[in-house]
Each structure stands twice: as structure tokens, then as C-alpha cells.
Design a protein around this motif. Structure first.
Motif, PDB file in Angstrom:
ATOM      1  N   GLY A 320       0.816  -1.213   0.000  1.00  0.00           N
ATOM      2  CA  GLY A 320       0.000   0.000   0.000  1.00  0.00           C
ATOM      3  C   GLY A 320       0.847   1.259   0.000  1.00  0.00           C
ATOM      4  O   GLY A 320       0.494   2.259  -0.651  1.00  0.00           O
ATOM      5  N   VAL A 321       1.956   1.210   0.701  1.00  0.00           N
ATOM      6  CA  VAL A 321       2.880   2.347   0.702  1.00  0.00           C
ATOM      7  C   VAL A 321       3.398   2.606  -0.712  1.00  0.00           C
ATOM      8  O   VAL A 321       3.442   3.750  -1.179  1.00  0.00           O
ATOM      9  CB  VAL A 321       4.050   2.100   1.680  1.00  0.00           C
ATOM     10  N   TYR A 322       3.768   1.545  -1.404  1.00  0.00           N
ATOM     11  CA  TYR A 322       4.307   1.712  -2.765  1.00  0.00           C
ATOM     12  C   TYR A 322       3.219   2.168  -3.735  1.00  0.00           C
ATOM     13  O   TYR A 322       3.500   2.937  -4.669  1.00  0.00           O
ATOM     14  CB  TYR A 322       4.946   0.404  -3.240  1.00  0.00           C
ATOM     15  N   MET A 323       1.978   1.722  -3.507  1.00  0.00           N
ATOM     16  CA  MET A 323       0.875   2.197  -4.340  1.00  0.00           C
ATOM     17  C   MET A 323       0.646   3.691  -4.132  1.00  0.00           C
ATOM     18  O   MET A 323       0.438   4.448  -5.090  1.00  0.00           O
ATOM     19  CB  MET A 323      -0.403   1.412  -4.024  1.00  0.00           C
ATOM     20  N   VAL A 324       0.660   4.136  -2.876  1.00  0.00           N
ATOM     21  CA  VAL A 324       0.478   5.561  -2.591  1.00  0.00           C
ATOM     22  C   VAL A 324       1.555   6.385  -3.282  1.00  0.00           C
ATOM     23  O   VAL A 324       1.278   7.402  -3.936  1.00  0.00           O
ATOM     24  CB  VAL A 324       0.478   5.808  -1.066  1.00  0.00           C
ATOM     25  N   ARG A 325       2.797   5.954  -3.150  1.00  0.00           N
ATOM     26  CA  ARG A 325       3.893   6.696  -3.782  1.00  0.00           C
ATOM     27  C   ARG A 325       3.742   6.714  -5.303  1.00  0.00           C
ATOM     28  O   ARG A 325       4.024   7.731  -5.953  1.00  0.00           O
ATOM     29  CB  ARG A 325       5.227   6.075  -3.379  1.00  0.00           C
ATOM     30  N   SER A 326       3.293   5.600  -5.862  1.00  0.00           N
ATOM     31  CA  SER A 326       3.135   5.526  -7.312  1.00  0.00           C
ATOM     32  C   SER A 326       2.008   6.433  -7.793  1.00  0.00           C
ATOM     33  O   SER A 326       2.168   7.177  -8.772  1.00  0.00           O
ATOM     34  CB  SER A 326       2.856   4.083  -7.734  1.00  0.00           C
ATOM     35  N   ILE A 327       0.855   6.375  -7.119  1.00  0.00           N
ATOM     36  CA  ILE A 327      -0.279   7.208  -7.534  1.00  0.00           C
ATOM     37  C   ILE A 327       0.062   8.683  -7.401  1.00  0.00           C
ATOM     38  O   ILE A 327      -0.272   9.496  -8.276  1.00  0.00           O
ATOM     39  CB  ILE A 327      -1.536   6.844  -6.722  1.00  0.00           C
TER      40      ILE A 327
END
Length: 594
Positions: A320-327
């Protein structure tokens, strides 16, 4: 590859058919392990047709070529085979005959159909043989000319195998093999043979990189009453792995010797086979001394143990952390009107996930579809189709990773710029179905098909739908698509049980406009026990906000709004400690109450 190359390749196959006296040949998109995801060596359908989807079966006759694909690939199949003369057969539609029906309708008595018996299950081979026999059509299960048709065919993979540490797997190979012996003996057998790569990987806590995005080792496994034999390329095994296998009671033999070995198994040894996952060729070699049944490995593999469940929860927070950073990065680039394409989005997702110390590989090639491409269910961007992102449409991102402690799979639909009312309406219909599954309470013994309509009902009420399943099982540091459970319209005969990890991913797709899919992974957990028995619920483990700009609260119930707000509050609480101040500020806004 040109439009003339494909017809030439199919004609070469027809020449082989003529020499063998065949009127038709079936070429499934699989391998001798009946895998969904396969190594380059087995991409025969792709070689013969140009189609790159993960499911499809080619039928070639004397005058025609036909490719059966499911609803995920209707548009992709037509696009990738355009100009080749291949007819796309849209499987699942009322007007589309099954392959068996097509063959019996188009061939004559005395004709012969050819297949490679290793590439079709025992069950499917029996059904095909029976259907053809009723019309006096014969079946040749030994037709395998692909090495001659495909001159530069890639070699079988020889990547090294490695041990999946018990501190992540939660149970030793020795314990799993002991449990398996108890199960097949209870079924009246003295041995079990499996070709399924995910079963072998799970049973032996053994992994490799033979198949892109699926950490499996190309092999077969025979488990007897007091020993086991792994058929695998010796080049894949280092001394440490050999020692580990020996200590687990597993001998090794060359990969290509599996059928030869089965031919030597004494006739008084009954070998249990999975009718759906063992090939017809395996059953033929055993020559009657086998019994068919459900795989004794599928349920134990699907029901995650406590160590695995904790790994799943941990990995989804990190993911989820990596998704937030990506979005955040995607939105910033697009809002600043800087160049970014669909393939660039996939690169951002992978770059962020690769920073994780337990990252191993993607769990599948990321699906990043902007605007009309989002309406192609399993769209895969190529240099030729790679669209530039811009304000004014939706971006559908379906992606995931294989971490050493879990496998993730998440889909988010993101509005770039201000969404239209139609986009918000359709998104909210999809989310209403998603929430219905996420909040379902169901009794012990419930199958996924009994829940499936809950996800579709908001769409159905407006004459809309989607043709793919609502949910599939997910492995543990294994294949992103694993059974036996699923949530779909047709029954897979496997109940949802505590410990099973399943996707929740309704969607809607409007050709030439946009696609919407909203996917979280959910864990079946005990809910309560009453006088009517045990009841279960879903725990959502995926941690990433949905796009608040796409919700139309005017068509949502108070309970649905409350679910979204509670979910977003949980997302913020679990992800915030690992984020920077700037990222926390973004997430707080993304998770603000509706």
C-alpha cells in the motif's frame, strides 16, 4: 511479426497435419503442467497466432484457424490477429459453440483430430474423446510437431531452484508430505502424482523463476507411501537444495523421465490423480491403475496458516505504501502536463515495489490502461499501443508483486482531471458491488458463486454487467491465480474456508470509452457461531485508498458510505507510519470522509 508470417506458420502446421492424416488439431495455451502462466518454451499459441493473452485455445482445420478466447480477451484477440485470417471465437457467448461441438459439426465420420496429450487434462481428454466418438471421429493424443514447426523454439527453462524459508512458509516440506500421504491413503490410493507447478512449489517449499511472475520450478512430483521423487533438470539444483530435498525424503530424477518412471510403477499401486490437473498422457501411461479425485493439495495450499496470514497482512501494508507513492507520482506528472505513458506507469509501480527488501518479482505484468484501453479487460501495453496519459479520462491500474512473505494483486481506477458524471456513476455502481462482497456474512459451506450476484446486482439493475469472475484465489509467494475457490457465476465446487485469500474485483467496461475495476484481496475469517452453525466474513487486507473524486454519494446508502470511510480510516492508520510528511498529507486528503 507481419500479417503474412502467421498464415505461413499455420500452413506449416497444416502440412504436419496432412502427413499425420489429421483433419484438425487442437493447440491449448498451456504446458505439460496445465499452467495458466507458462515459460517461453510453451508459448505455441502466441507463436502461431500473435495472441499474447493468458488464456486461449487454437483449432486448426484443413481450411480454417479458430482461436477461442474468454471475455477478457475479445477485443485483444481481434486486434492481435487482425489480417491473419484467424477467426476469434468468443467463448461463453450463446452463439459460440464449444470446441467439441465445433469439431463434431465440421468434421466427418472417419476423420481424426490431433492433440499433444500432455497439454490436456484427464477430464477434458475423456470428454473430447467421447464427443468425437459419438460422430465416429477419432482422437490422436500423440501429435506433437511443434519442434519442427517452430525452428527457433526457446529451450526449457533451467533457472536455479531455491528454498522458501519455513519462517515465511509456516510449515516444513516433511510435515506437508506426511499430511499428503494421510490424505491420499484416505482416498484409497498408495501414491499421488502431480504435474501442477504451484502444488510442487508449495509442498516442497521450493521456488524458482522458470515462469515470468510465477516463482515455480518446472518439475513433476511422485509421492509414494514412504518416499517421493522430484523430476527436475539437475542443473537447477545446487548442493544446498539437494541436501534439503534429501533431508525431506525426496529423491530427484531428470525432468524428462517422469512418464518413463510412471510406466514402472507396479500395477498393484493405485496412483491418485487430479482429473482437472493431471494430463491425459499421464493417465494413459498408468494404464488403469489410477484413481481420479480432487487434488489433496489444493485445499491445504489455499487455506493459509497463521504464519502466512501474518505475512499477507504485513506485505499488503508495505504494498500500500508503494501504491500511494506511485499514484502520487503519476498524478503529479499528469497534472504538470509532463509526458507519461501507460508503460511509464508500469515502470513507476515496479520501481517503487522493488525498494522492498522482500520483493522478489511482479506477480503479473502490470495492466495499465488509459481511457479506451481500460475497457480491454487484460490489456497489456506494447510499444505500438502505448498511450500517453492526459487529463480528462480514467486510468485503470491492475498490478501486484510477489514478496517472500506474500503475493499481492490490486486494481485502482483513477480519474485524471475532472471525471464526468457518467464516470462517477459507473464507478459508484462498481463500488457498491465491491462493498457488497466486502461486507458479506455467509454460512460455512458457501461457494463463491452463491455470492457472485451480490457484486453484479447494482450493475444488472441498469442493464450493465461484466463477463469475468468477481474473484479468484491467490497463492502465498506463488501464483496470483490459484484455486480451488473463486467468486464467479459458475460453481467451482470449492467452499470458501477460513484462511483462503480471494480477490474482490467487480468492474464495468465501455468499449472505446473507459474501463473501471476496483480490486482488493479479502481473507475469509470466522465471524460467529449460532444455533444455525458457523458463519464467516471477509477481512480486507489490501491497503490503498479508492479515488474519492469518483464516488457519487447520491446513489450510495449510508452503510456503503460508512464502509468506505471506515476502510479509508484503516488505510491511513496502517500506512501513515511508513510515509513521509508529504505522503501523509496526500493520504489524509485521499482518505478524508466522503
Amino acid at each position: 511479426m507481419t500479417q503474412t508470417t502467421i498464415p505461413q506458420r499455420i500452413q506449416t502446421l497444416r502440412d504436419e497435419m496432412a502427413q499425420a492424416g489429421l483433419k484438425a488439431v487442437i493447440v491449448p495455451r498451456t504446458d505439460p503442467h496445465l499452467s495458466e502462466y507458462i515459460s517461453d518454451h510453451w508459448h505455441t499459441v502466441r507463436f502461431l497466432t500473435g495472441f499474447t493473452g493468458s488464456a486461449g485455445t487454437l483449432v486448426v482445420t484443413e481450411k480454417g484457424a479458430y482461436l477461442w478466447v474468454d471475455s477478457r480477451y475479445f477485443l485483444q484477440g481481434e486486434s492481435q490477429t487482425a489480417g491473419t485470417g484467424i477467426v476469434i471465437m468468443k467463448d461463453g457467448l450463446p452463439e459460440t459453440p464449444s470446441i467439441n461441438a465445433f469439431l463434431t459439426e465440421n468434421l466427418s465420420e472417419g476423420d481424426t483430430v490431433g492433440i499433444n496429450g500432455l497439454l490436456m487434462s484427464v477430464n477434458d481428454t475423456a470428454v473430447l474423446r467421447s464427443a468425437l466418438a459419438k460422430r465416429g471421429i477419432k482422437l490422436d493424443v500423440n501429435f506433437d510437431p511443434i519442434d519442427r514447426v517452430w525452428a527457433d523454439r526457446p529451450a526449457l527453462p533451467s533457472d536455479p531452484a531455491f528454498i522458501h524459508d519455513e519462517k515465511y512458509a509456516g510449515k516444513s516440506a516433511t510435515e506437508k508430505l506426511a499430511d499428503l500421504r494421510h490424505d491420499f491413503e484416505s482416498a484409497g490410493a498408495q501414491a499421488y502424482f502431480t504435474s501442477a507447478l504451484d502444488e510442487i512449489a508449495w509442498l516442497l517449499n521450493l521456488r524458482s523463476t522458470d515462469v515470468p511472475c510465477n516463482p515455480v520450478a518446472t518439475s513433476f512430483l511422485y509421492v509414494g507411501a514412504d518416499g517421493a521423487r522430484l523430476f527436475i533438470d539437475p542443473a537447477k539444483l545446487n548442493p544446498a537444495v539437494n541436501e534439503y530435498l534429501s533431508a525431506s525424503g525426496v529423491e530427484t530424477a531428470p525432468y524428462g523421465s517422469a512418464l518413463e518412471y510412471l510406466a514402472t510403477v507396479p500395477a498393484d499401486v493405485t496412483v491418485l490423480l487430479s482429473g482437472a490437473r493431471a494430463s491425459g498422457a499421464v493417465a494413459s501411461v498408468l494404464d488403469g491403475h489410477f484413481t481420479l479425485g480432487e487434488s489433496p493439495v489444493s485445499i491445504p495450499k489455499a487455506v493459509k496458516n497463521e504464519t502466512q496470514i501474518q505475512g499477507i497482512r504485513n506485505a499488503h501494508v508495505r504494498d500500500g505504501v508503494y501504491m500511494v507513492r506511485s499514484i502520487m507520482e503519476i498524478q503529479r506528472i499528469v497534472n504538470e502536463c509532463k509526458p507519461l505513458t501507460e508503460m511509464g506507469v508500469a515502470d513507476i509501480l515496479e520501481r517503487n515495489r522493488r525498494t522492498d527488501p522482500l520483493f522478489f518479482d511482479l506477480s503479473f505484468e502490470s495492466i495499465c490502461g488509459f481511457g479506451p484501453h481500460g475497457a480491454i479487460v487484460h490489456y497489456s501495453a506494447t510499444p505500438e499501443t502505448d498511450s500517453a496519459l492526459s487529463l480528462g479520462n480514467l486510468l485503470l491500474i491492475d498490478s501486484g508483486a510477489n514478496y517472500i512473505d506474500a503475493t499481492t494483486d490490486i486494481t485502482r481506477t483513477i480519474a485524471l482531471g475532472t471525471p464526468t458524471e457518467a464516470m462517477r456513476h459507473d464507478f459508484t455502481l462498481v463500488m457498491k458491488g465491491h462493498i457488497a462482497i466486502a461486507t458479506a456474512i455467509y454460512p460455512e459451506g458457501t461457494h463463491g458463486h452463491q455470492l457472485d450476484a451480490m457484486a453484479r446486482m447494482p450493475l444488472w439493475k441498469e442493464g450493465k454487467s461484466y463477463l469475468h469472475g468477481t474473484g479468484h484465489g491467490v497463492g502465498h509467494f506463488l501464483n496470483v491465480h490459484e484455486g480451488p475457490q473463486s467468486i464467479r457465476l459458475n460453481d467451482t465446487m470449492a467452499p470458501l474456508m477460513p484462511g483462503m485469500l480471494t480477490s474482490n474485483e467487480p468492474g464495468v467496461y465501455l468499449a472505446d470509452r473507459y474501463g473501471i475495476r476496483c480490486e482488493n484481496l479479502v481473507l475469509t475469517i470466522p465471524y460467529e457461531t449460532t444455533e444455525f452453525g458457523n458463519f464467516y466474513a471477509f477481512e480486507t487486507v489490501t491497503m490503498c485508498p479508492f479515488d474519492r473524486a469518483l464516488f457519487d454519494t447520491s446513489i450510495m446508502s449510508p452503510e456503503e458510505i460508512e464502509w468506505v470511510n471506515n476502510y479509508h480510516r484503516t488505510v491511513y492508520d496502517r500506512l501513515a507510519p511508513a510515509l513521509t510528511e508529504e505522503e501523509r498529507t496526500w493520504l489524509a486528503d485521499a482518505c478524508a470522509p466522503l
